[in-house]
Design an enzyme around this catalytic site. Structure first.
Site, PDB file in Angstrom:
ATOM      1  N   GLU A   1      10.941 -47.625 102.891  1.00  0.00           N
ATOM      2  CA  GLU A   1       9.710 -48.350 103.213  1.00  0.00           C
ATOM      3  C   GLU A   1       9.968 -49.752 103.739  1.00  0.00           C
ATOM      4  O   GLU A   1       9.056 -50.403 104.248  1.00  0.00           O
ATOM      5  CB  GLU A   1       8.797 -48.387 101.979  1.00  0.00           C
ATOM      6  CG  GLU A   1       9.212 -49.343 100.884  1.00  0.00           C
ATOM      7  CD  GLU A   1      10.394 -48.901 100.035  1.00  0.00           C
ATOM      8  OE1 GLU A   1      10.779 -49.678  99.141  1.00  0.00           O
ATOM      9  OE2 GLU A   1      10.951 -47.800 100.253  1.00  0.00           O
TER      10      GLU A   1
ATOM     11  N   HIS B   1      15.972 -48.634 100.804  1.00  0.00           N
ATOM     12  CA  HIS B   1      14.508 -48.630 100.781  1.00  0.00           C
ATOM     13  C   HIS B   1      13.981 -48.107 102.119  1.00  0.00           C
ATOM     14  O   HIS B   1      13.980 -48.827 103.111  1.00  0.00           O
ATOM     15  CB  HIS B   1      13.979 -50.042 100.529  1.00  0.00           C
ATOM     16  CG  HIS B   1      14.165 -50.496  99.126  1.00  0.00           C
ATOM     17  ND1 HIS B   1      13.266 -50.208  98.125  1.00  0.00           N
ATOM     18  CD2 HIS B   1      15.172 -51.191  98.541  1.00  0.00           C
ATOM     19  CE1 HIS B   1      13.684 -50.717  96.992  1.00  0.00           C
ATOM     20  NE2 HIS B   1      14.843 -51.311  97.211  1.00  0.00           N
TER      21      HIS B   1
ATOM     22  N   CYS C   1      15.958 -45.648  96.031  1.00  0.00           N
ATOM     23  CA  CYS C   1      16.628 -46.762  95.354  1.00  0.00           C
ATOM     24  C   CYS C   1      16.926 -46.398  93.897  1.00  0.00           C
ATOM     25  O   CYS C   1      17.707 -45.486  93.649  1.00  0.00           O
ATOM     26  CB  CYS C   1      15.826 -48.053  95.495  1.00  0.00           C
ATOM     27  SG  CYS C   1      16.803 -49.512  95.044  1.00  0.00           S
TER      28      CYS C   1
END
EC number: 4.3.2.10
Length: 195
Positions: free
Chosen positions: A179, A177, A77
């Site tokens: 995650e 992202h 990001c």
């Protein structure tokens, strides 16, 4: 495997650490230059605003250290945007590792800024995306982006194409992202850790 997560108060660090824990891995959250130099892999996550992030990186001398690293490095990001030369966001000078300038999404009919939510990856061209398809979706939250260039290894469109992922030598980075991108993000992290 010795994994360092760069600590520059850049946000979303805990979710990256949890993602690694789900893979059965422990990482060290650190700004210590020796620990970073000695790591096998580097993760550089971030949320927030470019000029504040660069101020913190400079205060810790990380702006000088990071470009010299030779091990596999993954920006996430804001961590991707900071690898560029310059950002329109508060006129910030960046790390200059990759030859792009970060620009703001234009206002377009039917497209809100920030670009927030799920979007599919296109034009995949890296081992980072082994086992993935161009129909696979990942999670984005950003108002600024890197244009498509020779460094681009994946694209997305909002509405025009932009760099969803970039690479230069050992430096890889993704605008989305990992995650927060479910099994697709997990696979990308796994692929990175195998590089």
């Amino acid at each position: 495997m010795n994994i360092a997560v760069i600590d520059y108060k850049g946000g979303n660090v805990q979710s990256v650490l949890f993602a690694l824990e789900r893979l059965g891995l422990q990482a060290t959250l650190t700004a210590d230059h020796n620990l970073i130099r000695g790591a096998d892999k580097i993760l550089f996550p971030g949320e927030g605003e470019a000029s504040s992030a660069m101020r913190e990186l400079r205060a810790q001398g990380l702006d000088q250290l990071l470009p010299t690293l030779t091990q596999p490095f993954l920006g996430i990001c804001l961590g991707m945007q900071l690898l560029g030369r310059h950002s329109q966001e508060n006129d910030a000078e960046l790390l200059g590792i990759l030859p792009f300038d970060v620009v703001r999404f234009p206002e377009a009919a039917g497209y809100k800024v920030p670009h927030m939510g799920w979007n599919n990856l296109q034009q995949l061209r890296s081992p980072l995306f082994a086992g993935l398809r161009e129909e696979d979706y990942v999670y984005f939250v950003h108002s600024y982006y890197a244009p498509v260039g020779d460094y681009t290894i994946a694209e997305a469109a909002y509405p025009a194409p932009f760099s969803a992922a970039v690479q230069h030598e050992n430096f890889y980075a993704v605008q989305f992202h990992t995650e927060k991108s479910g099994p697709v993000g997990t696979r990308i992290l796994e692929n990175f850790l195998k590089l």
